[in-house]
Design an enzyme around this catalytic site. Structure first.
Site, PDB file in Angstrom:
ATOM      1  N   GLY A   9      78.137  65.670  17.134  1.00 32.35           N
ATOM      2  CA  GLY A   9      76.985  65.626  16.247  1.00 32.35           C
ATOM      3  C   GLY A   9      77.458  65.413  14.824  1.00 32.35           C
ATOM      4  O   GLY A   9      78.551  65.862  14.463  1.00 32.35           O
ATOM      5  N   GLN A  58      77.166  65.155   5.755  1.00 31.08           N
ATOM      6  CA  GLN A  58      78.591  65.255   6.103  1.00 31.08           C
ATOM      7  C   GLN A  58      79.365  63.975   5.801  1.00 31.08           C
ATOM      8  O   GLN A  58      80.588  63.968   5.814  1.00 31.08           O
ATOM      9  CB  GLN A  58      78.764  65.597   7.593  1.00 31.08           C
ATOM     10  CG  GLN A  58      78.253  66.975   7.965  1.00 31.08           C
ATOM     11  CD  GLN A  58      78.479  67.259   9.426  1.00 31.08           C
ATOM     12  OE1 GLN A  58      77.680  66.873  10.265  1.00 31.08           O
ATOM     13  NE2 GLN A  58      79.586  67.919   9.754  1.00 31.08           N
ATOM     14  N   CYS A  69      82.437  72.860  13.319  1.00 30.08           N
ATOM     15  CA  CYS A  69      81.777  71.850  12.487  1.00 30.08           C
ATOM     16  C   CYS A  69      82.846  70.917  11.927  1.00 30.08           C
ATOM     17  O   CYS A  69      83.883  71.388  11.450  1.00 30.08           O
ATOM     18  CB  CYS A  69      81.023  72.545  11.355  1.00 30.08           C
ATOM     19  SG  CYS A  69      80.227  71.410  10.207  1.00 30.08           S
ATOM     20  N   LEU A  70      82.577  69.617  11.985  1.00 33.26           N
ATOM     21  CA  LEU A  70      83.547  68.652  11.453  1.00 33.26           C
ATOM     22  C   LEU A  70      83.835  68.904   9.974  1.00 33.26           C
ATOM     23  O   LEU A  70      84.907  68.579   9.486  1.00 33.26           O
ATOM     24  CB  LEU A  70      83.029  67.225  11.640  1.00 33.26           C
ATOM     25  CG  LEU A  70      83.036  66.704  13.086  1.00 33.26           C
ATOM     26  CD1 LEU A  70      82.245  65.404  13.175  1.00 33.26           C
ATOM     27  CD2 LEU A  70      84.449  66.509  13.593  1.00 33.26           C
ATOM     28  N   HIS A  87      72.020  73.057  14.599  1.00 31.50           N
ATOM     29  CA  HIS A  87      73.208  72.980  13.732  1.00 31.50           C
ATOM     30  C   HIS A  87      73.091  71.789  12.778  1.00 31.50           C
ATOM     31  O   HIS A  87      73.325  71.918  11.572  1.00 31.50           O
ATOM     32  CB  HIS A  87      74.471  72.875  14.598  1.00 31.50           C
ATOM     33  CG  HIS A  87      75.742  72.721  13.819  1.00 31.50           C
ATOM     34  ND1 HIS A  87      76.746  73.668  13.810  1.00 31.50           N
ATOM     35  CD2 HIS A  87      76.183  71.721  13.007  1.00 31.50           C
ATOM     36  CE1 HIS A  87      77.728  73.265  13.002  1.00 31.50           C
ATOM     37  NE2 HIS A  87      77.425  72.071  12.529  1.00 31.50           N
ATOM     38  N   GLU A  88      72.707  70.631  13.324  1.00 27.42           N
ATOM     39  CA  GLU A  88      72.610  69.424  12.487  1.00 27.42           C
ATOM     40  C   GLU A  88      71.445  69.532  11.502  1.00 27.42           C
ATOM     41  O   GLU A  88      71.549  69.117  10.353  1.00 27.42           O
ATOM     42  CB  GLU A  88      72.461  68.167  13.352  1.00 27.42           C
ATOM     43  CG  GLU A  88      73.583  67.919  14.358  1.00 27.42           C
ATOM     44  CD  GLU A  88      74.970  67.998  13.768  1.00 27.42           C
ATOM     45  OE1 GLU A  88      75.152  67.766  12.554  1.00 27.42           O
ATOM     46  OE2 GLU A  88      75.914  68.316  14.526  1.00 27.42           O
ATOM     47  N   HIS A 102      72.312  71.296   8.450  1.00 21.55           N
ATOM     48  CA  HIS A 102      73.012  70.471   7.446  1.00 21.55           C
ATOM     49  C   HIS A 102      72.000  69.815   6.499  1.00 21.55           C
ATOM     50  O   HIS A 102      72.262  69.677   5.310  1.00 21.55           O
ATOM     51  CB  HIS A 102      73.838  69.371   8.113  1.00 21.55           C
ATOM     52  CG  HIS A 102      75.189  69.829   8.590  1.00 21.55           C
ATOM     53  ND1 HIS A 102      76.163  70.302   7.731  1.00 21.55           N
ATOM     54  CD2 HIS A 102      75.738  69.858   9.825  1.00 21.55           C
ATOM     55  CE1 HIS A 102      77.253  70.600   8.427  1.00 21.55           C
ATOM     56  NE2 HIS A 102      77.018  70.346   9.708  1.00 21.55           N
TER      57      HIS A 102
HETATM   58 NI    NI Z   1      78.388  70.656  11.278  1.00 22.36          NI
END
Ligand code: NI
Length: 179
Positions: free
Chosen positions: A45, A50, A93-94, A135-136, A139
């Site tokens: 995701g 991000q 998370c990236l 989660h997304e 963001h």
């Molecule tokens: Ni994330």
């Protein structure tokens, strides 16, 4: 084109996101680049902030975990309600490399969104997809999964978060299905 993944400490992760009024060629290009960036980092995701874009948009592809899944694009998503049940899952998370922590979230949501063709959806979603969407979506709301942790947990992570913010810890592709 690969975007640079913005990590913890970058202002864009804490910047309000803009509604996308029209799905232009530029938006399609951004979506294509976001998928490319997400796959390169082995994530499942990725939200626009991000990659430095303050837009209400995220992409998901759960295929590495579930072969019946594939590319999903969420434009102007809105979570309308949450189910009563909660479950726990260790999230990563990236944008927060190396940290993984158990996060408690509602196990189901009602969410509306548009896809890349502008088609509108409004669905009840549960299971792992509901978690990834939350989660997304966070963001887009300037929230990171570490914000959901207890203050004790967060204080234990302080050093690592500082290292990420200073660039000492960088994004690396991992097999942990980061979001
Ligand atoms: Ni994330």
């Amino acid at each position: 084109m690969l975007y640079e993944i913005q990590t913890y400490g970058k202002e864009v992760l804490r910047t309000p996101t803009q509604v996308i009024p029209e799905i232009t060629e530029e938006i399609k290009e951004i979506v294509s680049n976001m998928f490319e960036t997400m796959y390169a980092a082995e994530g499942i995701g990725l939200a626009a902030p991000q990659v430095g874009k303050s837009l209400r948009l995220f992409v998901i592809d759960l295929a590495p975990m579930d072969e019946t899944e594939g590319k999903r694009v969420f434009i102007n998503p809105q979570i309308h309600s949450f189910g009563d049940d909660r479950d726990e899952y260790e999230e990563g998370c990236l944008s927060i490399p190396t940290i993984r922590e158990i996060v408690t979230r509602p196990s189901s949501i009602r969410v509306s969104w548009q896809d890349l063709e502008g088609q509108k959806f409004d669905e009840e979603i549960d299971g792992f997809l509901a978690r990834v969407i939350q989660h997304e979506y966070d963001h887009l709301e300037k929230t990171l999964f570490v914000d959901h942790l207890s203050s004790l947990k967060r204080s234990l992570l302080k050093k690592t978060l500082k290292k990420i913010a200073s660039g000492e810890i960088e994004v690396e592709a991992s097999e942990n299905f980061e979001l």
